[in-house]
Scaffold this active site. Structure first.
Site, PDB file in Angstrom:
ATOM      1  N   CYS A 152       0.824  -1.207   0.000  1.00 42.99           N
ATOM      2  CA  CYS A 152       0.000   0.000   0.000  1.00 42.99           C
ATOM      3  C   CYS A 152       0.864   1.265   0.000  1.00 42.99           C
ATOM      4  CB  CYS A 152      -0.927   0.099   1.195  1.00 42.99           C
ATOM      5  SG  CYS A 152      -1.903  -1.381   1.471  1.00 42.99           S
ATOM      6  N   ASN A 207      -0.472   1.351   6.103  1.00 40.87           N
ATOM      7  CA  ASN A 207       0.299   0.411   5.288  1.00 40.87           C
ATOM      8  C   ASN A 207       0.951  -0.561   6.254  1.00 40.87           C
ATOM      9  OD1 ASN A 207       2.107  -0.839   3.481  1.00 40.87           O
ATOM     10  ND2 ASN A 207       3.656   0.721   3.904  1.00 40.87           N
ATOM     11  N   LYS A 267       5.551  -2.955  -6.009  1.00 40.61           N
ATOM     12  CA  LYS A 267       6.985  -2.689  -6.148  1.00 40.61           C
ATOM     13  C   LYS A 267       7.719  -3.019  -4.856  1.00 40.61           C
ATOM     14  CE  LYS A 267      10.666  -0.970  -8.085  1.00 40.61           C
ATOM     15  NZ  LYS A 267      11.313  -1.904  -9.020  1.00 40.61           N
TER      16      LYS A 267
END
Ligand code: M6R
Length: 601
Positions: A2, A100, A596
């Site tokens: 996130c 996150n 990523k």
């Protein structure tokens, strides 16, 4: 994973948050959302899908405010849906929160809150956090967040807003990335500087469990027990151009073509160490020379670079090395003492498994050397010594220039260590330096001639021997993650022990076959594939014609020393995966299910 972003200042927050989210999409992209405070009212909008979905919905509704939070999600708890998207709001509607990470004890906290009369609308661990902060929020938001996180087990970065304190963002982190952007009369908080680099390059890095309070008047930072901190403001030398596509169709293609420059940056000031005594490589040599044991640990593509590092360090510097998946390292009770050196390789510097491996290594007294790209990242800060690869921002989810730059740094390290412990004499070190310096030009040549192979098939096999076995693994990984085509990387000689059963006329086999000491052997392996009807795509040295009679496609790569060949061989494989994915009409920069930066274990 996130991506999170927050803004407080005197501009309209909506476009700032949306552009920040677009730049953070590499961290997750299954849903996104935004919370704004306008005239004391909290407004939350969420959409399933990419940030563009959210953008269109906001364009229709015209939501504004001078303060807000944004989130782009990679689902862990709860399916990707509008309901589960962040921000989450507490039952009373007094706070909105983005997160996150993973709250590992969310079930326990949920039970506690249910007992207090709270109800839940989602299965997410984040909603638990929102209710918990709401539960402790009386009139001091920072205190409420601090109290809430003191009960949380897990890794997190969190930002919260409350209409009752309408220009304040409160944020904290523990083992997940969070950086504060310092503008003039405006402040940002985000998972990554890319989210706000357009507005400021002045940043403050929060350490684990510190709390930041941002208002348009300034930012204050506190220890977990609420003592005021005076954190340094740092300047980041990334600019907007570096994180835009610059005329390429995809970030990945841009990053593939940036490799000559990235490699030059990786070697800058590191070839002739007498010229640069504060060279990051020189700093780690005494530790490696005196180490009782050297581990290299990493994940994914960085793990492939680690495997190449093992070969290079052993061959050039004659130092024994063991390579470990970071995700496995701590579960096998590794032998570590105070003279152990653990080298952790990571592009992002935020990979949770790699951070966990570092933590274990440090607990047991090892010295940790980080080889990272992102300056100021968690791994850079957790390491005792850091070598930056200096590849610049890598946005495409598939790692390309970071991989070749990691291999370059490992070659430089092996050379410096070889000289330091006298495994190399001056002449050998000089020859290696020449070979290293020639690499960026050779990469330019490979990029100019690699062509656009678009072989589309159901399965692929990648074969390599020695140093090129990890290259085969990396080629297969690139194809899998970008094209969703099943691909396997194998040591060429192992093929006959099993995978050879897969070979038929529909099976393309990519063979990495430079003219080195394995050449004759790999030629026999290629012959074995050919005899069974497999299609051969061969990567070989320039001027080699022997392979012509066997290969269906040949890609020539300039000759270099074996240690550096993986850098040149990786590039046609990156392009092969890229062009196949483009031909299949897939999203190259953001393949499905991936992110990523993997900040969950
Ligand atoms: O940021 P890191 O190098 O620590 O990331 C490790 C892996 O998650 C990463 O290399 C991943 O495998 C890439 N998507 C590969 O292209």
């Amino acid at each position: 994973m996130c991506g999170i972003v927050g803004y407080t200042g005197n501009r309209d927050a909506t476009p700032i948050l949306l552009s920040g989210l677009a730049r953070l999409e590499y961290r997750g992209y299954d849903s996104s959302g935004i919370a704004l405070i306008d005239k004391g009212q909290l407004m939350v909008r969420k959409r399933q899908g990419k940030v563009d979905e959210l953008r269109s919905s906001l364009e229709k509704s015209g939501a504004n405010g001078f303060i807000g939070l944004g989130h782009t999600r990679w689902a862990t708890h709860g399916a990707p849906s509008e309901l589960n998207a962040h921000p989450h709001v507490d039952n009373a509607g007094r706070i909105a929160l983005i997160h996150n990470g993973i709250v590992e004890n969310h079930y326990e906290i949920r039970e506690f809150l249910l007992g207090q009369g709270y109800h839940f609308n989602t299965d997410t661990d984040t909603e638990v956090l929102a209710q918990l902060v709401g539960h402790y929020f009386h009139d001091h938001l920072a205190e409420a967040l601090q109290k809430a996180v003191s009960l949380v087990e897990g890794a997190y970065s969190i930002a919260v807003v409350a209409p009752e304190d309408p220009s304040t963002i409160v944020a904290t982190r523990d083992r997940a990335p969070l950086v504060i952007g310092v503008g003039q009369g405006e402040y940002f908080v985000a998972s990554d500087v890319a989210a706000f680099i357009e507005y400021t390059n002045k940043v403050i890095h929060l350490d684990d469990r510190e709390i930041a309070v941002l208002t348009p008047e300034g930012v204050q930072t506190f220890t977990p027990d609420q003592r005021l901190l005076h954190k340094k403001i740092q300047t980041i030398d990334w600019d907007l151009e570096k994180i835009e596509k610059g005329g390429f169709d995809h970030f990945m293609l841009k990053e593939i073509y940036e490799q000559p420059q990235a490699l030059e940056n990786a070697m800058l000031g590191r070839i002739n160490s007498e010229c640069d005594k504060i060279n990051e490589i020189d700093g780690v040599l005494p530790y490696l020379k005196n180490a009782s044991r050297v581990y290299i640990t990493a994940c994914g593509t960085s793990w492939h670079a680690a495997l190449i590092g093992e070969y290079i360090l052993e061959q050039i510097a004659r130092v024994p090395v063991e390579v470990e998946y970071a995700s496995e390292f701590r579960y096998r009770d590794p032998i570590i003492d105070k003279k152990t050196v653990v080298v952790a390789i990571s592009q992002s510097g935020e990979t949770a498994d790699t951070l966990a491996a570092i933590r274990l290594a440090k607990e047991r007294g090892a010295t940790v050397v980080g080889i990272v790209n992102v300056v100021g990242s968690s791994i850079a800060r957790a390491s005792d010594q850091v070598i930056h690869i200096n590849a610049g921002p890598e946005i495409g989810v598939a790692s390309t220039k970071a991989f070749t730059s990691q291999v370059m740094v490992l070659a430089l390290l092996a050379r410096a260590l070889g000289l330091h412990n006298r495994a190399l004499d001056a002449r050998q070190a000089g020859n290696l330096a020449q070979a290293i310096e020639a690499i960026p030009e050779m990469v330019r040549a490979v990029l100019a001639t690699a062509g656009q192979i678009k072989e589309i098939a159901r399965d692929f096999l990648y074969l390599g021997r020695g140093l090129n076995f990890p290259v085969a693994l990396e080629g297969a990984l690139k194809l899998k993650e970008l094209s969703y085509i099943h691909a396997e990387g194998y040591p060429a000689a192992e093929m006959k022990h099993g995978p050879i059963a897969l070979i038929d006329k529909d099976m393309p086999v990519v063979c990495i076959a430079p003219r080195d000491n394995t050449y004759d052997k790999i030629l026999s392996n290629i012959q074995e594939v050919k005899s069974r009807g497999g299609q051969i795509i061969a990567l070989t040295s320039e001027g080699d014609n022997e392979i012509n009679r066997l290969a269906d496609h040949i890609i020539h790569v300039p000759e270099t020393v074996p240690a550096l060949y993986p850098i040149l061989a990786a590039i046609p494989l990156q392009l092969l995966a890229y062009h196949i994915a483009v031909a299949k009409g897939l999203d190259v920069d953001q393949p499905r299910n991936l992110a990523k930066c993997v900040t969950v274990e």
